[in-house]
Design a protein around this motif. Sequence first.
Motif, PDB file in Angstrom:
ATOM      1  N   PRO A  49      51.803  62.642  18.527  1.00 43.07           N
ATOM      2  CA  PRO A  49      51.372  61.728  19.583  1.00 43.07           C
ATOM      3  C   PRO A  49      51.266  60.322  19.021  1.00 43.07           C
ATOM      4  O   PRO A  49      51.171  60.136  17.810  1.00 43.07           O
ATOM      5  CB  PRO A  49      50.005  62.269  19.969  1.00 43.07           C
ATOM      6  CG  PRO A  49      49.541  63.045  18.803  1.00 43.07           C
ATOM      7  CD  PRO A  49      50.747  63.557  18.106  1.00 43.07           C
ATOM      8  N   ALA A  51      49.335  56.490  18.882  1.00 39.20           N
ATOM      9  CA  ALA A  51      48.003  55.923  19.056  1.00 39.20           C
ATOM     10  C   ALA A  51      47.992  54.507  18.514  1.00 39.20           C
ATOM     11  O   ALA A  51      48.885  54.111  17.767  1.00 39.20           O
ATOM     12  CB  ALA A  51      46.964  56.774  18.326  1.00 39.20           C
ATOM     13  N   THR A  52      46.984  53.747  18.913  1.00 41.72           N
ATOM     14  CA  THR A  52      46.906  52.365  18.458  1.00 41.72           C
ATOM     15  C   THR A  52      45.880  52.189  17.345  1.00 41.72           C
ATOM     16  O   THR A  52      46.005  51.303  16.519  1.00 41.72           O
ATOM     17  CB  THR A  52      46.530  51.440  19.621  1.00 41.72           C
ATOM     18  OG1 THR A  52      45.403  51.992  20.283  1.00 41.72           O
ATOM     19  CG2 THR A  52      47.671  51.297  20.596  1.00 41.72           C
ATOM     20  N   GLU A  53      44.854  53.018  17.344  1.00 43.74           N
ATOM     21  CA  GLU A  53      43.761  52.852  16.386  1.00 43.74           C
ATOM     22  C   GLU A  53      44.046  53.613  15.105  1.00 43.74           C
ATOM     23  O   GLU A  53      43.258  54.452  14.693  1.00 43.74           O
ATOM     24  CB  GLU A  53      42.459  53.375  16.989  1.00 43.74           C
ATOM     25  CG  GLU A  53      42.051  52.715  18.264  1.00 43.74           C
ATOM     26  CD  GLU A  53      41.631  51.289  18.045  1.00 43.74           C
ATOM     27  OE1 GLU A  53      40.708  51.055  17.283  1.00 43.74           O
ATOM     28  OE2 GLU A  53      42.283  50.402  18.619  1.00 43.74           O
ATOM     29  N   VAL A  54      45.190  53.371  14.500  1.00 41.93           N
ATOM     30  CA  VAL A  54      45.549  54.201  13.356  1.00 41.93           C
ATOM     31  C   VAL A  54      45.070  53.575  12.051  1.00 41.93           C
ATOM     32  O   VAL A  54      44.950  52.374  11.924  1.00 41.93           O
ATOM     33  CB  VAL A  54      47.067  54.437  13.277  1.00 41.93           C
ATOM     34  CG1 VAL A  54      47.511  55.274  14.436  1.00 41.93           C
ATOM     35  CG2 VAL A  54      47.815  53.135  13.232  1.00 41.93           C
ATOM     36  N   LYS A  55      44.786  54.463  11.134  1.00 37.67           N
ATOM     37  CA  LYS A  55      44.409  54.047   9.794  1.00 37.67           C
ATOM     38  C   LYS A  55      45.401  54.672   8.843  1.00 37.67           C
ATOM     39  O   LYS A  55      45.780  55.822   9.010  1.00 37.67           O
ATOM     40  CB  LYS A  55      43.013  54.586   9.482  1.00 37.67           C
ATOM     41  CG  LYS A  55      41.988  53.518   9.304  1.00 37.67           C
ATOM     42  CD  LYS A  55      40.766  54.150   8.709  1.00 37.67           C
ATOM     43  CE  LYS A  55      39.516  53.463   9.193  1.00 37.67           C
ATOM     44  NZ  LYS A  55      38.340  54.302   8.981  1.00 37.67           N
ATOM     45  N   SER A 145      47.086  63.067  12.660  1.00 37.54           N
ATOM     46  CA  SER A 145      48.266  62.282  12.323  1.00 37.54           C
ATOM     47  C   SER A 145      48.971  61.815  13.596  1.00 37.54           C
ATOM     48  O   SER A 145      49.251  62.593  14.491  1.00 37.54           O
ATOM     49  CB  SER A 145      49.209  63.127  11.498  1.00 37.54           C
ATOM     50  OG  SER A 145      50.208  62.329  10.958  1.00 37.54           O
ATOM     51  N   THR A 146      49.224  60.508  13.649  1.00 31.70           N
ATOM     52  CA  THR A 146      49.878  59.943  14.828  1.00 31.70           C
ATOM     53  C   THR A 146      50.901  58.920  14.396  1.00 31.70           C
ATOM     54  O   THR A 146      50.859  58.415  13.284  1.00 31.70           O
ATOM     55  CB  THR A 146      48.869  59.213  15.734  1.00 31.70           C
ATOM     56  OG1 THR A 146      48.235  58.209  14.955  1.00 31.70           O
ATOM     57  CG2 THR A 146      47.852  60.135  16.314  1.00 31.70           C
ATOM     58  N   VAL A 151      49.373  54.888  24.013  1.00 34.67           N
ATOM     59  CA  VAL A 151      48.948  56.268  24.209  1.00 34.67           C
ATOM     60  C   VAL A 151      49.376  56.853  25.548  1.00 34.67           C
ATOM     61  O   VAL A 151      49.252  58.042  25.768  1.00 34.67           O
ATOM     62  CB  VAL A 151      47.417  56.399  24.118  1.00 34.67           C
ATOM     63  CG1 VAL A 151      46.943  56.071  22.739  1.00 34.67           C
ATOM     64  CG2 VAL A 151      46.750  55.540  25.151  1.00 34.67           C
ATOM     65  N   PHE A 152      49.892  55.990  26.417  1.00 35.09           N
ATOM     66  CA  PHE A 152      50.057  56.465  27.789  1.00 35.09           C
ATOM     67  C   PHE A 152      51.245  57.398  27.978  1.00 35.09           C
ATOM     68  O   PHE A 152      51.412  57.980  29.031  1.00 35.09           O
ATOM     69  CB  PHE A 152      50.155  55.263  28.741  1.00 35.09           C
ATOM     70  CG  PHE A 152      48.991  54.332  28.568  1.00 35.09           C
ATOM     71  CD1 PHE A 152      47.699  54.827  28.674  1.00 35.09           C
ATOM     72  CD2 PHE A 152      49.174  53.001  28.279  1.00 35.09           C
ATOM     73  CE1 PHE A 152      46.607  53.997  28.495  1.00 35.09           C
ATOM     74  CE2 PHE A 152      48.092  52.170  28.094  1.00 35.09           C
ATOM     75  CZ  PHE A 152      46.811  52.669  28.206  1.00 35.09           C
TER      76      PHE A 152
ATOM     77  N   SER B  35      49.856  58.024   8.721  1.00 34.06           N
ATOM     78  CA  SER B  35      48.749  57.312   9.326  1.00 34.06           C
ATOM     79  C   SER B  35      48.210  58.165  10.459  1.00 34.06           C
ATOM     80  O   SER B  35      48.896  59.031  10.965  1.00 34.06           O
ATOM     81  CB  SER B  35      49.207  55.960   9.852  1.00 34.06           C
ATOM     82  OG  SER B  35      50.248  56.139  10.768  1.00 34.06           O
ATOM     83  N   GLY B  36      46.997  57.892  10.810  1.00 31.54           N
ATOM     84  CA  GLY B  36      46.410  58.694  11.874  1.00 31.54           C
ATOM     85  C   GLY B  36      45.029  58.224  12.242  1.00 31.54           C
ATOM     86  O   GLY B  36      44.526  57.250  11.690  1.00 31.54           O
ATOM     87  N   ASN B 147      41.674  58.087  21.029  1.00 29.83           N
ATOM     88  CA  ASN B 147      42.158  56.757  20.687  1.00 29.83           C
ATOM     89  C   ASN B 147      41.539  55.692  21.590  1.00 29.83           C
ATOM     90  O   ASN B 147      41.087  54.651  21.123  1.00 29.83           O
ATOM     91  CB  ASN B 147      43.681  56.738  20.811  1.00 29.83           C
ATOM     92  CG  ASN B 147      44.259  55.397  20.462  1.00 29.83           C
ATOM     93  OD1 ASN B 147      44.189  54.989  19.315  1.00 29.83           O
ATOM     94  ND2 ASN B 147      44.797  54.703  21.449  1.00 29.83           N
TER      95      ASN B 147
END
Lengths: 156, 207
Positions: A49, A51-55, A145-146, A151-152, B35-36, B147
């Motif tokens: 998937p 996502a925007t808030e990834v680290k 893991s993304t 996200v939409f 990343s995640g 998220n």
Amino acid sequence: MSKFKKKKKGLPAISTASLPDIVFMLLFFFMVSTVMRETDLKIQTPKLPSATEVKKLEHKSLVSTIYVGKSKDGKIKGDLIQLNDKIARVSDVRSFIYSERAKHSEDEVAFMTTSIKADKKSSVGTITDIKTELREINALKISYSTSKGEVFNNVE
Amino acid sequence: MARRENPEINAGSMADIAFLLLIFFLVTTTMDVDSGISRKLPEKQPDTDIKPPVLKEKNIFEVNINRNNDLLVEGDAMKIEDLRQAAIDFIDNGGGNGKKVDGKEGEPCDYCNGAKSPTSSDHPNKAVISIQSDRGTDYGMFVSVQNELGAAYTELRNRLGLKKYNRSYTDLVKDLSNNKGNEELKAKISFLKKAYPQVISEAEPTK
């Protein structure tokens, strides 16, 4: 008279002598940046998937990865879990983490992260089962893991 | 006798060899960086009956996801696109007094920009987001919700960071990763984290 015989004029050939240098440069770049795939996937490559808030996950050696996805031939319904090179059951997660921990010294264990690479179509139930197992053995740092993106479109 | 010179090795095929290797590495390369979304699981609770702390209904932001990937937020159906704003409105409401800190009575939130509605959360440090999903929910949907809620906190921290330090929270975190061990940055980040603590509780999914 023929002392200055005119040479036949044609297009001079482009020197390809430096071609190997260019190619080698590219080669070295790719050699250095390559991360070899360590495990063969026995399941369909999970579509992660976005996502925007990834680290970013740092210290690759401290990351143990759990793959969740569908079976390759599509014969088996439901989600499969892959640990290392084998398809496993949820109950095997425990021994997997223990064996990962055994590879590191004791003070590094606290920084170990479990990365869950699951297909966006897999069900939350499977993930919850894995999380429950991880909680049981105190492996609390996880990372879903993304890939990076909006996200939409995670749900079709 | 004619002096034999070392014949020069023909380097013409060097390029071919290099190309072959290059193509091999091109094919095997995976450029993805891992990343995640990072989360910390709650510690395992001992089996003894510990009563969970009683929370006021208005301080809980309930998010339900059913097995058809529909979202129910505080009792109303909602689209995922609107979840972030709804969460921000809830966390940032600031309708009452905060938690007791260091023995002092809680104070009203002086940095909140919310509506101060008495039916929504009292203070960011009291606001709790609760996610309940179904076992059949798609993982993609679950990640989307996680998220968006995480993004809500980041957005609020960014706003406060810009107001207080003229630098957004995301930038501060980026600065810290370039400049590890900088105490000043660490203090700023932990202040912002404390101002909007991320409390997301995940309930056991419904069967």
